[in-house]
Design an enzyme around this catalytic site. Structure first.
Site, PDB file in Angstrom:
ATOM      1  N   HIS A 105      -7.989 -11.222  -6.060  1.00  0.00           N
ATOM      2  CA  HIS A 105      -9.285 -10.708  -5.619  1.00  0.00           C
ATOM      3  C   HIS A 105      -9.086  -9.274  -5.103  1.00  0.00           C
ATOM      4  O   HIS A 105      -8.271  -9.048  -4.199  1.00  0.00           O
ATOM      5  CB  HIS A 105      -9.862 -11.589  -4.500  1.00  0.00           C
ATOM      6  CG  HIS A 105     -11.300 -11.296  -4.207  1.00  0.00           C
ATOM      7  ND1 HIS A 105     -12.315 -12.191  -4.471  1.00  0.00           N
ATOM      8  CD2 HIS A 105     -11.907 -10.191  -3.703  1.00  0.00           C
ATOM      9  CE1 HIS A 105     -13.477 -11.653  -4.118  1.00  0.00           C
ATOM     10  NE2 HIS A 105     -13.250 -10.428  -3.660  1.00  0.00           N
ATOM     11  N   GLN A 116      -5.628  -3.419   2.640  1.00  0.00           N
ATOM     12  CA  GLN A 116      -5.169  -3.838   3.947  1.00  0.00           C
ATOM     13  C   GLN A 116      -5.337  -2.722   4.965  1.00  0.00           C
ATOM     14  O   GLN A 116      -5.418  -1.552   4.609  1.00  0.00           O
ATOM     15  CB  GLN A 116      -3.700  -4.243   3.895  1.00  0.00           C
ATOM     16  CG  GLN A 116      -3.421  -5.369   2.910  1.00  0.00           C
ATOM     17  CD  GLN A 116      -2.079  -6.030   3.176  1.00  0.00           C
ATOM     18  OE1 GLN A 116      -1.741  -6.329   4.324  1.00  0.00           O
ATOM     19  NE2 GLN A 116      -1.324  -6.250   2.127  1.00  0.00           N
ATOM     20  N   ASN A 158      -2.336  -2.566  -2.207  1.00  0.00           N
ATOM     21  CA  ASN A 158      -1.298  -2.905  -3.175  1.00  0.00           C
ATOM     22  C   ASN A 158      -2.001  -3.570  -4.336  1.00  0.00           C
ATOM     23  O   ASN A 158      -2.555  -4.650  -4.180  1.00  0.00           O
ATOM     24  CB  ASN A 158      -0.288  -3.882  -2.575  1.00  0.00           C
ATOM     25  CG  ASN A 158       0.512  -3.264  -1.449  1.00  0.00           C
ATOM     26  OD1 ASN A 158       0.819  -2.076  -1.488  1.00  0.00           O
ATOM     27  ND2 ASN A 158       0.851  -4.063  -0.446  1.00  0.00           N
ATOM     28  N   HIS A 193     -14.964 -11.111  -7.629  1.00  0.00           N
ATOM     29  CA  HIS A 193     -13.561 -11.463  -7.832  1.00  0.00           C
ATOM     30  C   HIS A 193     -12.974 -10.714  -9.026  1.00  0.00           C
ATOM     31  O   HIS A 193     -11.753 -10.523  -9.120  1.00  0.00           O
ATOM     32  CB  HIS A 193     -13.481 -12.983  -8.072  1.00  0.00           C
ATOM     33  CG  HIS A 193     -12.095 -13.526  -8.187  1.00  0.00           C
ATOM     34  ND1 HIS A 193     -11.289 -13.749  -7.093  1.00  0.00           N
ATOM     35  CD2 HIS A 193     -11.356 -13.895  -9.280  1.00  0.00           C
ATOM     36  CE1 HIS A 193     -10.124 -14.249  -7.496  1.00  0.00           C
ATOM     37  NE2 HIS A 193     -10.132 -14.335  -8.810  1.00  0.00           N
ATOM     38  N   GLN A 195      14.221  10.393  -8.313  1.00  0.00           N
ATOM     39  CA  GLN A 195      14.442  11.049  -9.598  1.00  0.00           C
ATOM     40  C   GLN A 195      13.304  10.661 -10.524  1.00  0.00           C
ATOM     41  O   GLN A 195      12.873   9.519 -10.529  1.00  0.00           O
ATOM     42  CB  GLN A 195      15.802  10.597 -10.139  1.00  0.00           C
ATOM     43  CG  GLN A 195      16.244  11.222 -11.448  1.00  0.00           C
ATOM     44  CD  GLN A 195      15.785  10.430 -12.660  1.00  0.00           C
ATOM     45  OE1 GLN A 195      15.490   9.245 -12.559  1.00  0.00           O
ATOM     46  NE2 GLN A 195      15.679  11.080 -13.805  1.00  0.00           N
ATOM     47  N   CYS A 253     -10.186 -19.185  -4.905  1.00  0.00           N
ATOM     48  CA  CYS A 253      -9.692 -17.933  -4.314  1.00  0.00           C
ATOM     49  C   CYS A 253     -10.006 -17.894  -2.831  1.00  0.00           C
ATOM     50  O   CYS A 253     -11.162 -18.046  -2.436  1.00  0.00           O
ATOM     51  CB  CYS A 253     -10.361 -16.747  -5.009  1.00  0.00           C
ATOM     52  SG  CYS A 253     -10.148 -15.190  -4.122  1.00  0.00           S
ATOM     53  N   HIS A 302      -8.656  -6.262  -3.116  1.00  0.00           N
ATOM     54  CA  HIS A 302      -8.654  -6.106  -1.666  1.00  0.00           C
ATOM     55  C   HIS A 302      -7.601  -5.101  -1.240  1.00  0.00           C
ATOM     56  O   HIS A 302      -6.672  -4.803  -1.981  1.00  0.00           O
ATOM     57  CB  HIS A 302      -8.375  -7.450  -0.978  1.00  0.00           C
ATOM     58  CG  HIS A 302      -6.955  -7.925  -1.137  1.00  0.00           C
ATOM     59  ND1 HIS A 302      -6.474  -8.432  -2.332  1.00  0.00           N
ATOM     60  CD2 HIS A 302      -5.912  -7.951  -0.273  1.00  0.00           C
ATOM     61  CE1 HIS A 302      -5.197  -8.758  -2.182  1.00  0.00           C
ATOM     62  NE2 HIS A 302      -4.822  -8.476  -0.943  1.00  0.00           N
ATOM     63  N   SER A 346      -0.345 -10.457  -3.532  1.00  0.00           N
ATOM     64  CA  SER A 346      -0.117 -11.880  -3.705  1.00  0.00           C
ATOM     65  C   SER A 346      -1.321 -12.642  -4.235  1.00  0.00           C
ATOM     66  O   SER A 346      -1.210 -13.813  -4.531  1.00  0.00           O
ATOM     67  CB  SER A 346       0.420 -12.496  -2.410  1.00  0.00           C
ATOM     68  OG  SER A 346      -0.340 -12.081  -1.301  1.00  0.00           O
ATOM     69  N   CYS A 352     -12.680 -15.097  -1.860  1.00  0.00           N
ATOM     70  CA  CYS A 352     -14.061 -15.103  -2.348  1.00  0.00           C
ATOM     71  C   CYS A 352     -15.029 -15.588  -1.253  1.00  0.00           C
ATOM     72  O   CYS A 352     -14.647 -16.319  -0.344  1.00  0.00           O
ATOM     73  CB  CYS A 352     -14.184 -16.005  -3.579  1.00  0.00           C
ATOM     74  SG  CYS A 352     -13.845 -15.139  -5.144  1.00  0.00           S
ATOM     75  N   ARG A 378      15.519   8.323 -23.549  1.00  0.00           N
ATOM     76  CA  ARG A 378      16.478   7.228 -23.713  1.00  0.00           C
ATOM     77  C   ARG A 378      15.782   5.931 -24.095  1.00  0.00           C
ATOM     78  O   ARG A 378      14.668   5.661 -23.654  1.00  0.00           O
ATOM     79  CB  ARG A 378      17.322   7.073 -22.452  1.00  0.00           C
ATOM     80  CG  ARG A 378      16.693   6.293 -21.351  1.00  0.00           C
ATOM     81  CD  ARG A 378      17.341   6.601 -20.015  1.00  0.00           C
ATOM     82  NE  ARG A 378      16.370   6.299 -18.990  1.00  0.00           N
ATOM     83  CZ  ARG A 378      16.527   5.324 -18.078  1.00  0.00           C
ATOM     84  NH1 ARG A 378      17.622   4.647 -18.025  1.00  0.00           N
ATOM     85  NH2 ARG A 378      15.570   5.075 -17.214  1.00  0.00           N
TER      86      ARG A 378
END
Ligand SMILES: O=P(O)(O)O[C@H]1O[C@H](CO)[C@@H](O)[C@H](O)[C@H]1O
Ligand SMILES: O=P(O)(O)O[C@H]1O[C@H](CO)[C@@H](O)[C@H](O)[C@H]1O
Lengths: 347, 347
Positions: free
Chosen positions: B163, B167, B152, B114, B322, B51, B165, B160, B54, B30
């Site tokens: 650099h 969690q 993430n 970084h 899906q 940052c 990283h 957010s 850093c 599509r």
């Protein structure tokens, strides 16, 4: 023991899905340096010659839309489910299980107006959409076990074009989420003799703390177990299995409630509030479904403003859903907003 | 019966989560007129004075980072879980259940650089990250039932700041996803006498069709039941419960495999490929966990290009996940790419 709801991190249980959500109210204080969504309020014309959902226009498939007024339903030109697929073939290897599926997908334009979302369609306009949803359940429910009715609103929710519309996907199987709600509601009835979401609507109406709006026949709450920041659950007060079972008065009441709820959503950040919403009613497969209660879920992604959303990512995808404000705080904010749409008041 | 894998719409079962995914391969045809993500490849300096991750810089909280080299772990300044919260208090009303939670959250900078993601850190650099992850499981696992390690990557995944990283969230409870994998793996062992994901790795290695890369100790596959377009599952061949149990050779092998996998991801659309990834190993709570097999999930959102993602919205949130291309097609595309990172070849 800490009294709940609490401002300290805690978990709440969702009895409709049988799972938990982590609530971390203090976390909403953290600064946000991440992704900003675009939030320009676009002015749309009432009819757009370039829109393939507008009345009289040609679609990608070559088909031409009739000169419709009110809701208009057509077969999805790129359906995820096909009606001519074989049904029932399966592969049983426990590590590589598979099954054929049969189904169909339709698109529902809410009205001929390219520029009016559900929030702005007015009670009579929304009532026509409610009737159309109910007719689709009747029609497709005769041939399929499950009929999914939903709307993806806004580009951020994967909506690929702006003419207000929803979708209908019907299938010869009960999808995961439905199977889970079925199991939880069935267990509640067999353990307590009452219907889970009928009990829940009455309890929320009495407590009032999470109620956003109510009328004679309906209630919209930020559920105790909400995952999305401003998630709501829309429930009839009476025990109702499916949309077609609603009386005329209940349909008018629903149209009234949906219009006011969607207006409050738009008013919250003065934006065209994005969301995924959809209906869960009793499956249309043969069987006993008395444990079901009709309901709609609204899952809106925005968190802090028209441009900052909640991301359901690492911890959420791999461990557990997590939220940054309490459902009570969210309900309080939605409750304090006017019912009248911000666009209509500024006119 | 249709032979599977099939090009017609079908469902596949995920034995690790006990749920289905709808596969609609024809749907990838599509046209896409919806949201485009931004995909500019940003040039970052090796050290950014602005940052807060850093080395040597001041964070939001006022704390100053040491002049670190290699991985650096610190307490999250805005943790979703708090270690001084009371533990164990619950509220039992079946419609309004809640529980206190205790936990902690840390941030792990992958290195002082970084400008280098896991894909570009090189095998020795990634090996240090593997060791650090393992140490964190040991350290926090002594005090908590579950230690979630995840990354993430990319603004589109709610990261957010840039650099590189990950969690670490530890908790005194087993989150939903872990509880589900626990149940499914436990059942498989009790029914078959073998470990689900050990069996699965061997079967995938033999079939080869969904394998992206392998080495002596590890295998990366697009799983039979993948939900995200280019999702992968990383598995040791040997039965291993947790990261700290890996031998030195296995850790080197893992660093090798992760570097090549992440490079292929970046090479796919010549972009800094966004994803959520994370480790699932046996819980660190007291108990018998022989049914567990250590594994990492990679959940990348991109579908067609660096700017068009898969949206998990209406049908997915309310009915069932899906996907629009088969896992075999995704594996074939990832397999055909070079191991060497596109940035290093263009230098
Ligand atoms: O802690 P961060 O990186 O600011 O936050 C990110 O990861 C968290 C854990 O997956 C999510 O809850 C947040 O929505 C996301 O923005
Ligand atoms: O059919 P659409 O609107 O193009 O597609 C949208 O809704 C579907 C159903 O939730 C999703 O599978 C797609 O990812 C999304 O982009």
């Amino acid at each position: 023991m800490t009294p709940f709801p609490s401002e300290a991190p805690h978990r709440r249980f969702n009895p409709l899905k049988g799972e938990w959500v982590l609530v971390s109210p203090h976390r909403n204080l953290r600064p946000w340096q991440g992704k900003q969504e675009s939030a320009a309020i676009t002015q749309h014309p009432a009819h757009d010659p370039g829109c393939y959902l507008c009345a009289g226009n040609r679609r990608n498939s070559g088909a031409v839309n009739p000169d419709y007024r009110g809701p208009y339903v057509f077969e999805n030109d790129f359906p995820a489910l096909l009606s001519d697929n074989p049904s029932g073939g399966t592969q049983g290897d426990p590590l590589f299980r598979a099954a054929n599926v049969r189904g169909t997908a339709r698109v529902i334009c809410f009205s001929e107006r390219h520029d009016l979302t559900l929030a702005e369609l007015g009670t009579p306009g929304i009532r026509k959409v409610v009737d159309c949803w109910a007719d689709q359940i009747e029609d497709l429910g005769a041939a399929y076990d499950w009929v999914a009715i939903f709307e993806n609103k806004g580009a951020i929710m994967g909506c690929s074009q702006p003419h207000p519309h929803g979708q209908i996907w019907a299938s010869d199987f009960l999808p995961n989420e439905v199977a889970r709600e079925d199991e939880c509601q069935r267990r509640h009835l067999s353990e307590t003799g009452t219907v889970l979401l009928v009990d829940y609507a009455a309890a929320e109406s009495a407590q009032a703390e999470r109620v956003v709006i109510e009328n004679d026949d309906w209630i919209a709450v930020v559920p105790w177990w909400a995952v999305w920041p401003f998630e709501t659950l829309v429930l009839p007060r009476r025990h109702v299995l499916r949309l077609p079972d609603l009386t005329g008065t209940e349909r008018d009441g629903l149209a009234d409630l949906l219009g006011r709820l969607c207006s409050r959503y738009d008013n919250l950040f003065e934006t065209e509030f994005p969301y995924t919403m959809g209906w869960h009613g009793a499956p249309t497969a043969a069987g006993r479904w008395d444990h079901w209660q009709l309901h709609a879920h609204f899952y809106p992604p925005l968190l802090r403003s028209a441009t900052v959303r909640k991301f359901m990512v690492g911890y959420e995808l791999l461990s557990e859903a997590q939220r940054d404000l309490t459902p009570e705080q969210a309900a309080e904010r939605l409750r304090s907003l006017p019912d009248q749409h911000f666009k209509s008041t500024s006119r």
